[in-house]
Motif scaffolding. Structure first.
Motif, PDB file in Angstrom:
ATOM      1  N   GLU A   1     -14.627  -0.717   2.801  1.00 21.69           N
ATOM      2  CA  GLU A   1     -14.196  -0.896   1.419  1.00 21.69           C
ATOM      3  C   GLU A   1     -13.318  -2.141   1.275  1.00 21.69           C
TER       4      GLU A   1
ATOM      5  N   ASN B   1     -14.207  -5.216  -1.119  1.00 19.31           N
ATOM      6  CA  ASN B   1     -13.299  -5.721  -2.153  1.00 19.31           C
ATOM      7  C   ASN B   1     -13.155  -7.234  -2.058  1.00 19.31           C
TER       8      ASN B   1
ATOM      9  N   GLU C   1      -2.279  -1.102  -3.338  1.00 16.48           N
ATOM     10  CA  GLU C   1      -2.738   0.083  -4.074  1.00 16.48           C
ATOM     11  C   GLU C   1      -1.663   1.149  -4.044  1.00 16.48           C
TER      12      GLU C   1
ATOM     13  N   SER D   1       0.872  -1.162   0.000  1.00 12.08           N
ATOM     14  CA  SER D   1       0.000   0.000   0.000  1.00 12.08           C
ATOM     15  C   SER D   1       0.914   1.218   0.000  1.00 12.08           C
TER      16      SER D   1
ATOM     17  N   ASP E   1      -6.773  -1.149   1.815  1.00  6.65           N
ATOM     18  CA  ASP E   1      -7.438   0.121   1.536  1.00  6.65           C
ATOM     19  C   ASP E   1      -7.136   1.137   2.625  1.00  6.65           C
TER      20      ASP E   1
END
Lengths: 226, 737
Positions: free
Chosen positions: B474, B478, B164, B126, B454
């Motif tokens: 979230e 996912n 991410e 992340s 997230d």
């Protein structure tokens, strides 16, 4: 009778478990051989898996070629035994002089892990016999140094004798002549940058790799029968 | 006292903390002791500002086999199948030296998972950076971090399967590099304990050098002040080859039943396992620093005790079997030395040159660090910010705004990043990078672990509690989109300085938000990490809790993807759309440059209903695609399904949302929504099942064609796909494909 395959691991190899699972799944008997071994235990097929042998320090394969096991691999090859080097294993075979040429850094100077298409350039080899001539296979590549290079006269001889086995449909790394896989002049030592072991299960994206492993096992079985 | 005083400050200890050390010892500490206290009492190692609050997190459940406190949490995935799951930050080192900072971040979390006796089989990253369109340093940091993760993760043979990458000006001076690792246990969990006096401590792995001295204290536990390149020597240098050998050797040691305890050496160096393993077991240890194998001569005892040289583990073994331990390590080409002996006396005693250079109670180092209830203050600017216009004015041109969002670095295709990572090794990556969540089939089994990270920083800036709830929701959504059941959470809480009262308030709110959401969704927190001091001068990052959600999918073959599957499939939108969820939205940030208002409110009960509906529909093989709708709203979610598949779509956005204004229907970020597709003839079943489950669902349109059509705007898929794929590479230095 099942084929006996030796998977040679160096410190830093990392695809040996995957190769073992796939070869067992295809019915082979698998023995794991550590890099300091001096014999291969009477195997029919030697596989040098991918990874980072000796950390790829100096350059890929440069240290691994001095591992004791490489003499046994060379002897096996000299007596006509089948050898397949995948990715880092291909690099080791080139450094060891069992295959011509060298693998340089990718043209884009970045590591690439990607699904690619390769075309079977010669379907009349122990690696490709189960595929049709010109058949396109979907396989993953995973390397920083896969940019195949060889001098012009050797390349010419390789082409003439059908020693280029696989070529990229869309060259991802700058390889000369889009070469993805080759074999030696005698046709029993193979090197390829794509990872067929990662393409033996449609759930993961392709089953085409089983064609290549299956061909090798067929060829080894032929030798066993003889 | 005067020189000592200056010294403890240099080492990152306050005057009060120095006095506390004197009180606990009953005397002034020696130089070596002071160094050991400085790392163990650092914020990074002791959690002295956060521990009081972390107690409010839910940490138990039938699925939790090992909760917080060990190297990694351990979760039961299926009968007889357990996995270790943990996330950690390496923010400060990665800013100072991106390649090695990120690489050693990977190495550290992998050893945490390894210390549980688990084989590491998946990594997620992340990442947060400043805007790529801005300063060149932002691009340099991204390229360096990606190169570090790539070189290290690929070489140790652990696939990087997801994560991410997100951008905001607040991260320009403080990037975030959070790395999560999943491991699969081959037997009962190992632990970081040293329960039997007489056992010996074996230091396995790389030689100890002067790198990373003070990494935990002077680097990770203070804010940056500018000119921080001088801290580069505090960043460790990684050797992935040694780590790969360490993984194989330690797993073989555990498998062979040769170890009584195992812990990695990370922040705090040798001092950390020496004190933590013993303090947790009521024992002590006599350490012989002369026995530690070293990279360079003339190292001081304190340097050996706190060096953060990488690729090292401390193993506790029966003296009768230590020869086997050493022999096994030798076979792997790994140096290993007996460096200590477990004692009944609960003290850490350090010997050097036949003298005792440190003699301190083990709990004083490991457990009795100061515990701070730091003052908290709700920022006065929050109310003003909440009342300000949130950036929901219509755009000049809807199609242009849509395209701008899709080609912004936030939503642009991240292939340039993840193609540099081996994401396939171990033959388990059923869904990898670019999907909503990674689906990792466990070796030799049908069951899959499903993983997602997230952390919506902008939501948390506007309301840390609501933002943290949104982060958990979230991440769970996912995971649920693949058909998996969310099981447990590891979290990495990234904030500014805890000495700032407003940051401390943000932290407490974030913890409460996570606690509330994890309780409601039945996903306990099994561990994680707090990273404070993500600030430069007075400027702190947005509070950024990164939630790593672990779920289980009983059969990997039933995994649902986030790309459209076949032309002609029916598209449905699950969940209601509110017209006004623009606070902290991507639309507001990208189109209007605005960050204000309120973040969207999450209905946790509705999220739970949605997750169980998705699980049921996937098991029944009804779904052909399911994609979480989050940043950028429904228009971006639909486009992502199309861009990943090459199949266009035609959707009546007004019918799908019951929202009249096109830009609100398109870009409002109401949580709890999913784009789902199924065969046309299965649509009535899908809508009926949703109704029965209490999940609002609306038929929205159909998959297929060369155009992305939302009624009020149309984009040609091929052209957008080219732009979407080119956006990230074109911002970076090298555009060669």
């Amino acid at each position: 009778m099942s084929v006996r395959a030796a998977i040679v691991s160096f410190p830093g190899s990392n695809c040996e478990q995957d190769c073992e699972r796939v070869l067992r799944g295809l019915g082979a008997e698998v023995v794991r051989v550590w890099h300091d071994a001096t014999d291969l235990g009477g195997c029919d097929l030697v596989v040098l898996p991918g990874g980072f042998a000796h950390g790829d320090y100096l350059r890929p394969g440069a240290i691994a070629r001095f591992s004791p096991v490489m003499q046994a691999v060379a002897d096996h090859a000299a007596s006509g035994g089948l050898v397949a080097g995948i990715c880092n294993g291909f690099q080791v075979l080139c450094e060891a002089g069992l295959l011509p040429g060298a693998l340089r850094r990718n043209a884009g100077l970045r590591f690439i892990c990607r699904w690619v298409e390769v075309r079977v350039d010669n379907a009349d080899t122990a690696l490709t016999a189960r595929a049709g001539p010109g058949q396109v296979l979907r396989l993953p590549i995973n390397h920083f140094e896969g940019n195949y290079h060889v001098d012009a006269s050797t390349l010419e001889a390789m082409r003439r004798r059908g020693r280029v086995t696989l070529r990229y449909v869309d060259n991802p790394n700058g390889s000369l002549d889009a070469i993805a896989g080759i074999c030696n002049d005698a046709g029993n030592v193979f090197g390829l940058m794509p990872h067929p072991e990662r393409a033996c299960d449609p759930l993961l994206g392709s089953g085409d790799g089983a064609l290549l492993f299956g061909s090798l096992l067929d060829a080894a079985r032929g030798r066993v029968a003889v | 006292m005067s020189t000592r005083t200056a010294l403890h400050r240099d080492l990152g200890l306050s005057d009060d903390e120095y006095e506390a050390i004197v009180t606990r010892l009953g005397r002034e500490p020696s130089y070596t002791e002071l160094a050991m206290f400085s790392v163990m009492w650092s914020e990074h190692c002791s959690y002295k500002s956060s521990r009081l609050h972390l107690r409010r997190l839910p940490t138990t459940g039938p699925q939790v086999l090992v909760g917080p406190g060990e190297g990694a949490g351990v979760v039961a995935l299926a009968p007889g199948v357990a996995v270790a799951w943990k996330i950690e930050s390496h923010n400060h080192p990665s800013f100072v030296e991106p390649v090695n900072g990120a690489a050693t971040g990977v190495g550290g979390i992998v050893r945490d998972v390894l210390s549980m006796g688990a084989r590491p089989i998946a990594l997620l990253d992340s990442l947060r950076f400043g805007p790529l369109e801005g300063a060149a340093r932002n691009r340099y940091l991204l390229e360096g971090v990606v190169a570090g993760i790539s070189s290290y993760g690929n070489s140790i043979g652990v696939p990087t399967v997801g994560g991410e990458t997100s951008f905001d000006p607040c991260y320009e001076g403080n990037i975030l590099v959070n790395v999560a690792c999943l491991g699969v246990l081959e037997g009962p969990p190992m632990h970081a304990r040293a329960e039997r006096p007489g056992d010996v401590a074996v230091l396995i792995g790389a030689a100890t050098g002067r790198d990373g001295i003070g990494g935990a204290s002077v680097l990770a536990s203070v804010s940056f002040a500018g000119g921080d390149d001088a801290k580069r020597p505090a960043v460790q240098v990684g050797d992935p080859f040694a780590e790969k050998l360490l993984i194989e050797a330690c797993l073989e040691l555990v498998r062979g039943g040769l170890l009584h305890g195992l812990q990695d050496l990370g922040a705090g160096g040798l001092t950390c396992p020496a004190s933590e393993m013993t303090a947790g077991s009521g024992t002590g240890i006599a350490v012989d620093v002369d026995a530690v194998h070293r990279r360079e001569p003339n190292m001081e005892p304190f340097e050996v005790m706190i060096s953060e040289s990488q690729e090292r583990m401390l193993a506790i073994a029966d003296e009768a079997r230590v020869a086997e331990v050493l022999e096994l390590c030798d076979r792997w080409g790994l140096p290993a030395r007996v460096v200590g002996r477990i004692t009944a006396q609960p003290r850490v005693v350090v010997h050097a040159d036949d003298a005792i250079v440190a003699d301190v109670p083990a709990p004083a180092l490991a457990d009795d660090a100061p515990l701070y209830d730091r003052p908290r203050r709700r920022p006065g600017w929050l109310d003003e910010l909440a009342a300000a216009p949130c950036g929901d004015d219509p755009p000049a041109e809807l199609a242009e705004a849509w395209l701008a969002l899709l080609t912004s670095p936030e939503h642009a295709c991240k292939r340039w990043i993840w193609e540099q990572y081996d994401h396939m090794i171990f033959l388990g990556t059923v869904q990898g990078p670019g999907a909503d969540a990674a689906v990792i089939r466990l070796p030799g089994r049908d069951v899959a672990a499903v993983l997602s990270t997230d952390g919506p920083g902008r939501y948390c800036y506007l309301d840390p509690r609501a933002g943290a709830i949104a982060a958990v929701a979230e991440a769970a959504r996912n995971v649920a989109c693949t058909g998996a059941r969310p099981l447990a959470v590891t979290n990495c809480l990234n904030l500014g300085s805890p000495e700032d009262e407003e940051v401390m308030w943000q932290f407490a709110e974030v913890v409460d938000g996570i606690a509330q959401a994890c309780t409601a969704l039945g996903t306990p927190v099994t561990g994680g990490n707090v990273s404070f001091y993500n600030a430069t001068g007075d400027r702190a990052i947005h509070p950024t809790p990164v939630i790593g959600m672990l779920g289980v999918l009983d059969d990997a073959r039933h995994a649902v993807g986030a790309a459209f599957s076949a032309p002609g499939d029916a598209i449905a939108v699950l969940g209601d759309t509110r017209a006004g969820d623009f606070g902290g939205s991507d639309f507001a940030a990208t189109i209007h440059g605005t960050l204000a208002g309120r973040p969207p409110e999450v209905d946790l009960a509705a999220e739970a209903r949605l997750a169980s509906l998705l699980h049921r529909l996937a098991a029944q093989r009804v779904l052909t695609c399911a994609h979480d709708c989050s940043g950028g709203g429904l228009a971006v979610a639909l486009a992502e399904c199309a861009l990943r598949s090459g199949l266009g779509f035609s959707v009546d956005l007004a019918a799908a949302t019951a929202v009249a204004e096109p830009h609100r229907a398109a870009f409002s970020e109401t949580p709890g929504r999913v784009v789902a597709t199924c065969a046309q003839d299965a649509l009535p079943d899908l809508l009926r099942a949703a109704r029965a489950a209490g999940v609002p669902a609306r038929a929205a349109g159909v998959v297929g064609g060369p155009v992305m059509d939302i009624g009020a705007a149309r984009l040609e898929l091929g052209a957008v796909r080219d732009a979407w794929e080119a956006a990230l590479p074109s911002l970076l230095s090298d555009t060669v494909s």
